[in-house]
Design a protein around this motif. Structure first.
Motif, PDB file in Angstrom:
ATOM      1  N   SER A   1      30.200  41.658  28.641  1.00 11.94           N
ATOM      2  CA  SER A   1      31.637  40.835  28.283  1.00 11.94           C
ATOM      3  C   SER A   1      31.702  41.278  26.813  1.00 11.94           C
ATOM      4  O   SER A   1      32.956  41.497  26.534  1.00 11.94           O
ATOM      5  N   GLN A   2      30.700  41.611  25.888  1.00 12.09           N
ATOM      6  CA  GLN A   2      31.102  41.860  24.640  1.00 12.09           C
ATOM      7  C   GLN A   2      31.716  43.338  24.598  1.00 12.09           C
ATOM      8  O   GLN A   2      32.802  43.486  23.887  1.00 12.09           O
TER       9      GLN A   2
ATOM     10  N   SER B   1      36.800  38.263  29.097  1.00 10.20           N
ATOM     11  CA  SER B   1      35.627  38.419  28.574  1.00 10.20           C
ATOM     12  C   SER B   1      35.322  37.231  27.672  1.00 10.20           C
ATOM     13  O   SER B   1      34.013  36.892  27.285  1.00 10.20           O
ATOM     14  N   ARG B   2      36.403  36.443  27.217  1.00 11.69           N
ATOM     15  CA  ARG B   2      36.217  35.357  26.474  1.00 11.69           C
ATOM     16  C   ARG B   2      35.314  34.214  27.461  1.00 11.69           C
ATOM     17  O   ARG B   2      34.550  33.326  26.783  1.00 11.69           O
TER      18      ARG B   2
ATOM     19  N   ALA C   1      33.606  44.523  27.166  1.00 14.58           N
ATOM     20  CA  ALA C   1      35.024  44.509  27.497  1.00 14.58           C
ATOM     21  C   ALA C   1      35.943  43.951  26.271  1.00 14.58           C
ATOM     22  O   ALA C   1      36.936  44.517  26.082  1.00 14.58           O
ATOM     23  N   PHE C   2      35.299  43.109  25.810  1.00 11.77           N
ATOM     24  CA  PHE C   2      36.034  42.504  24.791  1.00 11.77           C
ATOM     25  C   PHE C   2      36.318  43.409  23.543  1.00 11.77           C
ATOM     26  O   PHE C   2      37.631  43.411  23.110  1.00 11.77           O
TER      27      PHE C   2
END
Ligand code: ADP
Length: 420
Positions: free
Chosen positions: A198-199, A259-260, A201-202
């Motif tokens: 996720s991080q 991602s958030r 992707a962010f």
């Protein structure tokens, strides 16, 4: 056996034994022997011969009645009874395996293992009682035996089986505990990997924004400077660049939103849906010919506002986007309310979704239409699903092609006591 023993006890009520009484004991199937006051064997029946392997003629008249049982001379139960031994003395020989007979007064019973008897030893249950004459004097003792080896072997087998079973249960429990621990470790690793993804992707989507913006700026400068000399074909190239950049920007912004939603912490608050949906309608700035109708009196859910906004704005936008009706309409209302959960419907009068795609559309980048037919990135419903799950709920579709779509969203509500 106890009954037979009683009979024997009654019959042998005086001493020495008389003919008929001897006959009766001789015929008994219970191994029996009798000793007199001087501890000499005066009777050793056929059953006793068979149980001990010792002939009556070898024992009767001697004080060697211990010899079939023990390797060295020691008192047997009949001897102890005859001598009126104290409980302490009896325990010295029989440990805690003996007890007073509950049936015959003055009689003791016990059980014991005799390793030298039979093949592999023999277990006997034995009872000894005093022989009292008419004057009330103890004149001898009678002892009966019962071979209980088969029962003991069965008990041993049962015990071994039980121990095996306990061992197996123990092993399985240990295996389960180990598997559980492994699973917990794997789940922790998975969660960590998910958070890292996720991080990632962010960061990637965030960092893509700057070069995209730079390309758009340079393309705009170029177009401005060349505006006078551009022919139609060249203008269409610039339009193509602008469209591609717009799509790139949407993609980046949707990826950032996605991602958030995966962020590790979730702070939930009571959110009254009536108020929330009014705010959402204002934020969305609906185009002309589009309607959003929300029911009144909706429950208060426990949620994080940002996630809730992402969830409903995607559903409403899609309901209006995938829609060819003259008046494009999306309705939001309560489908059901129970067990601290509410199910909300988001219904549109759009093009509908074939049932075979109901699961697939929630996957990242899965679209049922080309970009030409309907603009989009294919991330919206992935965000909806992720947000619903993250909020402790779920989402599903009821729809047919041509008859609109209903998205059913389940969310936890604030119950009367304020608990989830
Ligand atoms: P996007 O809207 O960017 O295409 P979504 O993930 O939101 O991506 O939706 C995935 C696909 O599901 C869409 O491309 C569309 O084909 C279909 N879809 C989503 N919502 C609806 C709707 N309300 N009615 C009909 N089709 C829909």
């Amino acid at each position: 056996m106890t009954q037979e023993l009683q009979t024997v006890d009654n019959v042998v009520c005086s001493f020495p034994l008389r003919g008929s009484q001897c006959h009766l004991l001789e015929e008994s199937s219970i191994p029996t022997f009798v000793i007199d006051r001087q501890h000499h064997v005066i009777f050793w029946n056929r059953a006793c011969e068979s149980a001990t392997g010792r002939a009556a003629r070898d024992v009767v008249g001697t004080d060697r009645h211990w010899s079939p049982f023990y390797p060295a001379q020691r008192p047997v139960m009949a001897d102890l009874i005859l001598d009126g031994a104290t409980a302490e003395e009896v325990s010295k020989h029989y440990g805690d395996l003996w007890r007073q007979s509950t049936v015959i007064p003055g009689a003791y019973e016990s059980e014991g293992f005799f390793p030298n008897m039979g093949s592999g030893g023999t277990w006997f249950f034995f009872t000894a009682s005093p022989l009292i004459n008419a004057e009330g004097q103890t004149v001898g003792a009678i002892e009966t035996l019962q071979d209980i080896s088969a029962r003991k072997r069965a008990e041993d087998a049962l015990k071994t089986h039980q121990e095996d079973l306990e061992e197996t249960v123990l092993q399985r429990t240990e295996e389960l505990t180990r598997a559980h621990a492994e699973l917990a470790t794997k789940a922790a690793i998975l969660q960590e990997t998910n958070e890292e993804l996720s991080q990632y992707a962010f960061v990637v989507s965030h960092d893509l924004r700057a070069p995209l913006r730079a390309v758009r700026n340079y393309a705009d400068f170029l177009r401005e400077e060349l505006e006078e000399v551009l022919n139609d074909e060249q203008r269409s190239y610039f339009d193509g660049i602008a469209n591609a950049l717009k799509f790139g920007d949407e993609l980046v912004s949707d990826l950032l939103d996605f991602s958030r939603v995966g962020g590790e912490s979730l702070t939930v608050h009571p959110v009254p849906l009536d108020e929330f949906l009014s705010e959402l309608e204002n934020e969305l700035e609906l185009p002309p010919g589009a309607q959003l109708i929300s029911s009144r009196g909706l429950p208060t859910v426990l949620a994080e506002r940002t996630l809730l906004r992402q969830l409903f704005s995607n559903l409403v936008t899609n309901g209006l986007k995938f829609n060819h009706s003259a008046v494009r309409r999306v309705e939001i209302g309560l489908a059901s309310l129970n067990n601290g959960c509410c199910e909300l419907f988001v219904r549109d009068n759009g093009i509908g979704i074939a049932p075979r795609f109901h699961d697939r559309v929630f996957k990242m980048f899965k679209r049922l239409h080309t970009h030409k037919e309907f603009e989009g990135t294919g991330i919206g419903l992935a965000i909806v699903k992720k947000a619903a799950v993250k909020l402790g709920g779920s989402v599903r579709i009821e729809s047919e092609v041509g008859s609109g779509s209903t998205f059913l969203v389940t969310l936890p509500t604030v119950e009367r006591n304020g608990q989830r």
